[in-house]
Design an enzyme around this catalytic site. Structure first.
Site: not given
Ligand code: CMC
Length: 444
Positions: A320, A377
Site C-alpha cells: 500500500h 483487497d
C-alpha cells in the site's frame, strides 16, 4: 540546518519547527510557512514558491504532496491507524452501520436516532430507478464490465435528476439519491449480465440486506437472507467508505474542482477506482490466484516471481502507498472473511491457495523489508467470492462502499474557500522550437 537537497542550485531547506521552513536557492533565503494538522503532521506550504523563486516542485504520484486540508479521515501508515471524523475504524466496524457511517462522513457527526431514521426513509424512497434508465442496460454488450456500466449510469443520472438540492439542512438529497440508486444500479447490472429480470428493493430490508436481495433473489429460488452475510457486507462497506486522498478520491476532487456537477465527478471516481492498482485489486487477487492454480505454480514459485523485478507478476492484495505496516482494514476484513468462510460448505481450491500465499508472503524477508503486508483487497476478494458475488462485480462492491467518502470529499472541496481548479504544472522535456516540415521533405 536540515539538508533535503544539497546539489544543483538548491542548497538547503531549514525547518523552523514552529513557523516556517527556509529554502535557500543560489544563496537567497525564502521563507515558506509550515502547516500543522490536528494529529501533528507537518507540511511546507509552497503556494508562493513559483512566484517567489521561479521554481516548481516535481512529485510523480504525489507521494509527498498534500492537495488539501481535510477534516474527514485520518490515516497513519506507519502506525496502521484509520479514523473517520476521529472515530477509529475498529469501533465503527464493531458498532456502526454503513448508513450511519455514511452520515458521519458526510455530515461530520454521528446522527441521532431521528436523523438516522429519516436518512433510511429517504434511502428507501430513492431506491427505485427511473424506468427509462433501466432500458439503458439493454444496450450494453452482454460482456460489458459492470464498472463501465456503473460509471456511465451515474453520469446519466444528471440528465434524470438535474436539480442539486443544496438547500437541505442535513444530508443532501442528491447525495442520498446517489447512495441509494448506486446500489440498485449495481444489482441491476449483475441481473442483466445473467439474463435475469431486475429485482425491486424491499422497504423492510436494511441497506445491505436489500443489496443481497436485489442480487440473489429470483422467481424460482427466493433469496433467504443470511444475517452473517449481511453483517459481513456491512463491515466491508464501512471499511471501504473513505481513505483520504487515494486515487479515486483525488480524481473526484480534481474533476469536481472544475465545478462540474456531482454526478460527473463521482462517475470519474468510479472510473479511477476500476484500475487493478486501486479498487480493481480485489478482482486482480482472484485472477492471480487462478493464474497460480492454472499454471500449477507452487507458492514458493509465485513468491519468487513476485520478487523478480523483471517479471510483471506481483502479489496482488499486498502493499500500500501509505500503510507500511498491516492495513488496519485488512485485520477486520480477515475476521469477516473467516466468518463467511466458516459458513461456506463447498471447498474452494482458490481459497486454500490464498491462505498459503498470505502466510508465505508475510514470512518472506522481501515483503517484510519493504513493508508489504496484505491490504484490505486481499481478504475482500476472497470473502466476496465466498459470498457468491461474481468476480467482475468486486470493484463495483468497492465503489458502493466508497461513495459516501467521495461525496464527503466532493462537498468539502466544493465549500473550501482555499480550493482552486486543479491544474498541476510540469517540467517540459520535449523538442526545443523547430520549424514545421512540409510533407514532401519528411523522412521516415
Ligand atoms: N508484490 C511485489 N512487490 C511489490 C508489491 C507487490 N504487491 N507492491 C510493491 N512491491 C515492491 C515494488 O516492486 C517496489 O520494489 P523496489 O523498491 O525494488 O522498486 C517496492 O515494493 C515499492 O512499491 P511501489 O510500487 O513503488 O509502491 P507504491 O506505493 O507506488 O504502490 C501499490 C503501492 C498498492 C500500487 C503496490 O503495492 C501494488 O501494486 N500492490 C498490488 C496492488 C494492490 O493490492 N492494490 C490495492 C491497494 S489497497 C486498495 C486501495 O486503497 O486502493
Amino acid at each position: 540546518m536540515y539538508n533535503i537537497y544539497n546539489s544543483g542550485r538548491i542548497q538547503g531547506v531549514k525547518i523552523n519547527m514552529t513557523e516556517y521552513a527556509t529554502l535557500i536557492i543560489e544563496g537567497k533565503e525564502y521563507k515558506l510557512p509550515v502547516i500543522c494538522g490536528s494529529e501533528g503532521e507537518k507540511a511546507i506550504d509552497i503556494r508562493s514558491l513559483r512566484q517567489q523563486t521561479g521554481y516548481i516542485t516535481i512529485d510523480p504520484g504525489f507521494a509527498n504532496t498534500g492537495s488539501c486540508k481535510s477534516a474527514i479521515t485520518f490515516m497513519d501508515g506507519e502506525r496502521g491507524i484509520l479514523r473517520y471524523r476521529g472515530i477509529p475504524i475498529e469501533q465503527l466496524a464493531e458498532h456502526s452501520s454503513f448508513v450511519e457511517t455514511a452520515y458521519l462522513l458526510i455530515e461530520g457527526k454521528l446522527p441521532t436516532q431521528t436523523q438516522l431514521t429519516r436518512t433510511s426513509v429517504y434511502l428507501n424512497d430513492f431506491s427505485l430507478l427511473h424506468e427509462d434508465m433501466r432500458s439503458f442496460y439493454q444496450n450494453f454488450p452482454s460482456k460489458a464490465h459492470p464498472m463501465g456500466i456503473l460509471s456511465a449510469m451515474v453520469n446519466a443520472m444528471r440528465s434524470f435528476y438535474p436539480e442539486f438540492s443544496d438547500e437541505d439542512r442535513e444530508f443532501n438529497k442528491t447525495f442520498l439519491r446517489l447512495i441509494s440508486k448506486v446500489r440498485t444500479m449495481s444489482a441491476i447490472a449483475y441481473k442483466i449480465s445473467r439474463g435475469h429480470r431486475p429485482v425491486y428493493p424491499r422497504p423492510d430490508y436494511s441497506y445491505c440486506a436489500n443489496f443481497l436481495h436485489m442480487m440473489f433473489d429470483n422467481p424460482v429460488i427466493p433469496y433467504r437472507l443470511d444475517r452473517d452475510f449481511e453483517q459481513a457486507l456491512n463491515v466491508f462497506w464501512i471499511l471501504h467508505a473513505d481513505h483520504e486522498q487515494n486515487c479515486s478520491t483525488a480524481t473526484v476532487r480534481v474533476v469536481g474542482s472544475g465545478r462540474v456537477n456531482v454526478y460527473a465527478a463521482i462517475s470519474a471516481g468510479i472510473s479511477a477506482l476500476w484500475g487493478p492498482l486501486h479498487g480493481g485489486a480485489n478482482q486482480a487477487v482472484i485472477k492471480m490466484l487462478e493464474q497460480i492454480r492454472d499454471d500449477k505454480l507452487t507458492i514458493p514459485q509465485a513468491i519468487a516471481r513476485a520478487k523478480d523485478r523483471n517479471d510483471p507478476f506481483r502479489l496482488m492484495g499486498f502493499g500500500h502507498r501509505v500503510y507500511k505496516t498491516y492495513d488496519p482494514r485488512a485485520k477486520i476484513m480477515k475476521k469477516m472473511c473467516d466468518l463467511v468462510l466458516s459458513k461456506k460448505r463447498c471447498k474452494d481450491s482458490l481459497l486454500d491457495i490464498a491462505v498459503e500465499l498470505e502466510q508465505a508472503g508475510m514470512a518472506d524477508h522481501y515483503f517484510q523489508d519493504k513493508g508489504l503486508y496484505p491490504n484490505v483487497d486481499f481478504y475482500a476478494g476472497i470473502m466476496l467470492r465466498a459470498m457468491g458475488i461474481p468476480t467482475n462485480m468486486f470493484t463495483v462492491m468497492f465503489a458502493i462502499g466508497r461513495l459516501p467518502g467521495w461525496l464527503a470529499q466532493w462537498k468539502e472541496n466544493s465549500t473550501d474557500p482555499e480550493q482552486k481548479i486543479s491544474r498541476p504544472r510540469q517540467i517540459y522535456t520535449g523538442n526545443n522550437v523547430m520549424d514545421y516540415i512540409p510533407m514532401d521533405q519528411r523522412h521516415a
